[in-house]
Design a protein around this motif. Structure first.
Motif, PDB file in Angstrom:
ATOM      1  N   ARG A   1      -3.772  96.483   6.437  1.00 40.75           N
ATOM      2  CA  ARG A   1      -2.497  96.958   7.708  1.00 40.75           C
ATOM      3  C   ARG A   1      -1.611  96.663   8.184  1.00 40.75           C
ATOM      4  N   GLU A   2      -1.001  95.569   7.062  1.00 37.65           N
ATOM      5  CA  GLU A   2       0.560  95.482   7.370  1.00 37.65           C
ATOM      6  C   GLU A   2       1.258  96.482   6.795  1.00 37.65           C
ATOM      7  N   LEU A   3       0.326  97.454   6.374  1.00 39.16           N
ATOM      8  CA  LEU A   3       1.455  98.140   5.044  1.00 39.16           C
ATOM      9  C   LEU A   3       0.951  99.352   6.120  1.00 39.16           C
ATOM     10  N   GLU A   4       0.287  99.281   7.319  1.00 37.46           N
ATOM     11  CA  GLU A   4       0.470 100.593   8.146  1.00 37.46           C
ATOM     12  C   GLU A   4      -0.646 101.487   6.752  1.00 37.46           C
ATOM     13  N   ILE A   5      -1.119 101.237   6.069  1.00 34.44           N
ATOM     14  CA  ILE A   5      -1.867 102.785   5.619  1.00 34.44           C
ATOM     15  C   ILE A   5      -3.466 102.343   5.553  1.00 34.44           C
ATOM     16  N   GLU A   6      -4.114 102.133   6.363  1.00 36.98           N
ATOM     17  CA  GLU A   6      -5.399 101.615   6.854  1.00 36.98           C
ATOM     18  C   GLU A   6      -6.067 102.808   6.887  1.00 36.98           C
ATOM     19  N   ASP A   7      -5.793 103.946   7.082  1.00 40.07           N
ATOM     20  CA  ASP A   7      -6.263 104.501   8.201  1.00 40.07           C
ATOM     21  C   ASP A   7      -6.272 106.357   7.017  1.00 40.07           C
ATOM     22  N   LEU A   8      -5.620 106.103   6.293  1.00 40.13           N
ATOM     23  CA  LEU A   8      -5.552 106.898   4.805  1.00 40.13           C
ATOM     24  C   LEU A   8      -7.016 107.123   4.333  1.00 40.13           C
ATOM     25  N   VAL A   9      -7.156 108.094   3.006  1.00 41.49           N
ATOM     26  CA  VAL A   9      -8.105 108.111   2.584  1.00 41.49           C
ATOM     27  C   VAL A   9      -8.288 107.822   1.356  1.00 41.49           C
ATOM     28  N   TYR A  10      -8.864 106.618   0.727  1.00 39.37           N
ATOM     29  CA  TYR A  10      -8.917 106.571  -0.572  1.00 39.37           C
ATOM     30  C   TYR A  10     -10.249 106.758  -0.965  1.00 39.37           C
ATOM     31  N   ARG A  11     -10.231 107.211  -2.468  1.00 35.33           N
ATOM     32  CA  ARG A  11     -10.612 107.704  -3.264  1.00 35.33           C
ATOM     33  C   ARG A  11     -10.787 107.209  -4.764  1.00 35.33           C
ATOM     34  N   THR A  12     -11.974 107.058  -5.354  1.00 36.48           N
ATOM     35  CA  THR A  12     -12.016 106.312  -6.356  1.00 36.48           C
ATOM     36  C   THR A  12     -11.728 107.307  -7.793  1.00 36.48           C
ATOM     37  N   VAL A  13     -10.446 106.309  -8.576  1.00 33.70           N
ATOM     38  CA  VAL A  13     -10.021 107.975  -9.877  1.00 33.70           C
ATOM     39  C   VAL A  13     -11.146 106.589 -11.347  1.00 33.70           C
ATOM     40  N   PRO A  14     -10.619 107.483 -11.910  1.00 35.94           N
ATOM     41  CA  PRO A  14     -11.241 106.573 -13.299  1.00 35.94           C
ATOM     42  C   PRO A  14     -10.356 105.837 -14.099  1.00 35.94           C
ATOM     43  N   ASP A  15      -8.828 106.631 -13.778  1.00 35.17           N
ATOM     44  CA  ASP A  15      -7.765 104.976 -14.296  1.00 35.17           C
ATOM     45  C   ASP A  15      -7.825 103.676 -14.238  1.00 35.17           C
ATOM     46  N   ARG A  16      -7.900 103.287 -15.263  1.00 44.41           N
ATOM     47  CA  ARG A  16      -8.359 101.763 -15.526  1.00 44.41           C
ATOM     48  C   ARG A  16     -10.137 100.872 -15.083  1.00 44.41           C
ATOM     49  N   SER A  17     -10.942 102.423 -14.834  1.00 43.59           N
ATOM     50  CA  SER A  17     -11.729 101.737 -13.757  1.00 43.59           C
ATOM     51  C   SER A  17     -13.246 100.939 -14.551  1.00 43.59           C
ATOM     52  N   GLY A  18     -14.054 100.519 -14.418  1.00 47.35           N
ATOM     53  CA  GLY A  18     -15.131 100.366 -15.141  1.00 47.35           C
ATOM     54  C   GLY A  18     -14.744  99.268 -15.848  1.00 47.35           C
ATOM     55  N   SER A  19     -13.776  98.392 -15.909  1.00 48.02           N
ATOM     56  CA  SER A  19     -13.705  97.471 -17.112  1.00 48.02           C
ATOM     57  C   SER A  19     -13.824  95.841 -15.765  1.00 48.02           C
ATOM     58  N   MET A  20     -14.711  95.186 -16.837  1.00 44.27           N
ATOM     59  CA  MET A  20     -15.587  93.523 -15.861  1.00 44.27           C
ATOM     60  C   MET A  20     -14.470  92.597 -16.518  1.00 44.27           C
ATOM     61  N   GLN A  21     -14.207  92.020 -15.484  1.00 44.60           N
ATOM     62  CA  GLN A  21     -14.235  90.432 -15.426  1.00 44.60           C
ATOM     63  C   GLN A  21     -15.037  89.895 -14.486  1.00 44.60           C
ATOM     64  N   ASP A  22     -14.865  88.488 -14.931  1.00 45.40           N
ATOM     65  CA  ASP A  22     -15.771  87.744 -13.791  1.00 45.40           C
ATOM     66  C   ASP A  22     -17.601  87.904 -13.253  1.00 45.40           C
ATOM     67  N   GLY A  23     -17.899  89.050 -13.864  1.00 51.71           N
ATOM     68  CA  GLY A  23     -19.136  89.570 -13.744  1.00 51.71           C
ATOM     69  C   GLY A  23     -18.502  90.824 -12.695  1.00 51.71           C
ATOM     70  N   LYS A  24     -17.370  91.163 -11.954  1.00 48.50           N
ATOM     71  CA  LYS A  24     -17.385  91.772 -11.468  1.00 48.50           C
ATOM     72  C   LYS A  24     -16.056  93.071 -12.146  1.00 48.50           C
ATOM     73  N   PHE A  25     -16.631  94.411 -11.704  1.00 54.21           N
ATOM     74  CA  PHE A  25     -15.551  95.731 -12.013  1.00 54.21           C
ATOM     75  C   PHE A  25     -14.968  95.879 -11.449  1.00 54.21           C
ATOM     76  N   TYR A  26     -14.038  96.465 -12.059  1.00 56.12           N
ATOM     77  CA  TYR A  26     -12.394  97.260 -11.862  1.00 56.12           C
ATOM     78  C   TYR A  26     -12.529  98.498 -11.352  1.00 56.12           C
ATOM     79  N   ASN A  27     -12.490  98.422 -10.317  1.00 59.71           N
ATOM     80  CA  ASN A  27     -11.988 100.073 -10.172  1.00 59.71           C
ATOM     81  C   ASN A  27     -10.489 100.003  -9.276  1.00 59.71           C
ATOM     82  N   CYS A  28     -11.365 101.710 -10.065  1.00 54.81           N
ATOM     83  CA  CYS A  28      -8.951 101.947  -9.465  1.00 54.81           C
ATOM     84  C   CYS A  28      -9.204 103.064  -8.287  1.00 54.81           C
ATOM     85  N   VAL A  29      -8.403 103.101  -7.520  1.00 56.17           N
ATOM     86  CA  VAL A  29      -8.907 103.651  -5.713  1.00 56.17           C
ATOM     87  C   VAL A  29      -7.145 104.004  -5.922  1.00 56.17           C
TER      88      VAL A  29
END
Lengths: 240, 229
Positions: B180-208
């Motif tokens: 919201r501060e960057l005024e980009i909250e209304d844009l389209v966010y789409r998951t992409v393969p770049d760096r996605s899938g790796s895990m840390q602390d039982g959670k996944f990294y997802n690149c958007v």
């Protein structure tokens, strides 16, 4: 002559190299650094273009058409355009002689092939001020901890409801033990008002035939009132 | 599923308040809910909004008897599968036979040791296969939301650290103060393969990927991220 992506507001670079692969590779790297580029395979076209529009920086390959034509181009630029255009020579030769000769002729810096993004960035960074080129634009920056929190929402489906929770269906692998909110007309109906509670994910399993993940999310066991409403609703659905 | 953590409820139909109190004490102590009714009329009224997992019924009620309740219960689709037990002072064989023909699971004669009663109640609650489940005739479209962290960002991309591994090319709505501060909250966010899938602390990294950034917004992201480490 090929024209790379053009955007008047980003700095523009010219690339002179008769190897189109190198031009395209360099162009892609520059783009990552927030720099637009235009590349030239022919020295004549390149020098003409320089007279028309001066770019922010230019790259010249020393070894053009299997000769040292690059040196001549460097000389031509310095004599015709002057010394205020940053010029980086590209060379496959790592020997100190060719590099020092290019520098003597007026090149500002050199880049030895093959090069990576990091090497390119370090070579051209001195020619741009901080506002002009973001040398780190291609690199992820760590978000300050206080700004990390976010909430994400996405479309999903409900397959079935039982006394303990709902079977959700969708494309994502939702981890165990996380609390999720589900905005659902059915849950609103069961609750008698908007359902704003959270459900705890108990398991997610891949359904091989559909490729969907089936996620069972449990109601809050402490909420006896809800449990009662769910059981009554289920009984009515099953027996109607 | 972890059904054990869900509170089961028992309906006691008995006009003896002393019995009601004893049973309440026994059950509530072990986390079982109790609904009490002194008459059949009261029981059916309560059942309009509250379906227990077990009935405990006394045979002799004022002017009526527990068997009448069982007959009506057995004819009611919503109630017929809920197990029931008789808790009564009557030990007449005919009653026991009658109870059996009406599908009663257990017949306990008062007085009884409360621990025996509790044991029998528990047995019926756990063996009861009456967990209700309803498959929706048509799958319902819903919105699922959950907390995530935006841990990294660059122009046109951000990394979500989440308990979810999002499938590629999924559209996500992200509610975040930062965006919201960057005024980009209304844009389209789409998951992409770049760096996605790796895990840390039982959670996944997802690149958007952030789609639809114009130059002023890009510039603003560059300006803001430049101040980060």
């Amino acid at each position: 002559m090929e024209i790379a992506s053009k955007n008047g507001k980003r700095p523009l670079a010219y690339i002179m190299d008769d190897d189109e692969m190198i031009c395209r590779g360099l162009s892609a790297f520059l783009n990552e650094l927030g720099i637009d580029s235009q590349f030239f395979l022919e020295p004549e076209l390149f020098l003409n273009a320089l007279k028309e529009l001066k770019p922010r920086i230019c790259f010249v390959d020393i070894n053009i058409k299997e000769s040292d034509l690059g040196y001549t181009i460097v000389q031509a630029i310095r004599s015709q355009i002057g010394f205020d255009l940053p010029l980086v020579v590209i060379s496959a030769r790592s020997d100190s002689h060719s590099v020092s000769h290019a520098l003597e002729l007026g090149a500002n810096n050199y880049l030895v092939k093959p090069f990576d993004l990091r090497a390119l960035e370090s070579k051209i960074e001195p020619f741009f001020d901080g506002n002009e080129m973001d040398g780190n634009a291609h690199r992820f920056k760590k978000v300050p901890e206080e700004s990390e929190d976010a909430r994400i929402s996405f479309e999903y489906e409900v397959d079935s409801i039982n006394e303990y929770g709902v079977n959700l269906r969708g494309k994502h692998l939702i981890g165990k033990d996380i609390w999720v909110r589900v905005s659902s007309d059915t849950l609103n109906k069961i609750n008698g008002e908007e359902f704003t509670g959270s459900l705890k994910v108990v398991r997610s399993e891949l359904e091989p035939e559909s490729g969907d993940f089936i996620t069972f999310a449990e109601f809050d066991a402490e909420n006896e009132n809800l449990a009662n409403k769910v059981r009554n609703w289920l009984s009515k659905q099953i027996n109607s | 599923m972890n059904a054990k953590s869900f509170k089961k409820r028992v309906m006691l139909i008995d006009d003896d308040v002393a019995i009601q109190n004893i049973i309440r004490k026994v059950l509530v102590n072990v986390g079982i809910g109790l609904i009490t009714a002194e008459s059949l009329e009261e029981a059916f009224k309560l059942l309009e909004n509250d379906l227990p997992h077990l009935f405990i019924i006394d045979i002799n009620l004022k002017g009526e008897n527990g068997f009448e309740f069982l007959q009506i219960k057995n004819g009611n689709p919503a109630l017929k599968n809920i197990p029931s037990m008789i808790f009564t002072g009557e030990d007449d064989r005919r009653y026991i036979h009658m109870a059996s023909t009406l599908g009663v699971k257990d017949y306990i004669v008062k007085p009884v040791n409360v621990s025996v009663l509790l044991q029998k109640v528990r047995k019926l609650l756990t063996s009861s296969k009456d967990m209700l489940e309803f498959k929706l005739p048509v799958r319902e479209k819903v919105t699922v939301s959950l907390p995530v962290h935006i841990t990294q960002m660059k122009e046109g991309r951000l990394i979500l650290h989440a308990s979810v591994l999002f499938r590629q090319k999924s559209i996500l709505n992200i509610d975040s103060t930062l965006l919201r501060e960057l005024e980009i909250e209304d844009l389209v966010y789409r998951t992409v393969p770049d760096r996605s899938g790796s895990m840390q602390d039982g959670k996944f990294y997802n690149c958007v990927a952030i789609n639809g950034l114009d130059e002023p917004k890009r510039k603003n992201i560059r300006k803001v991220t430049r101040t980060w480490k």
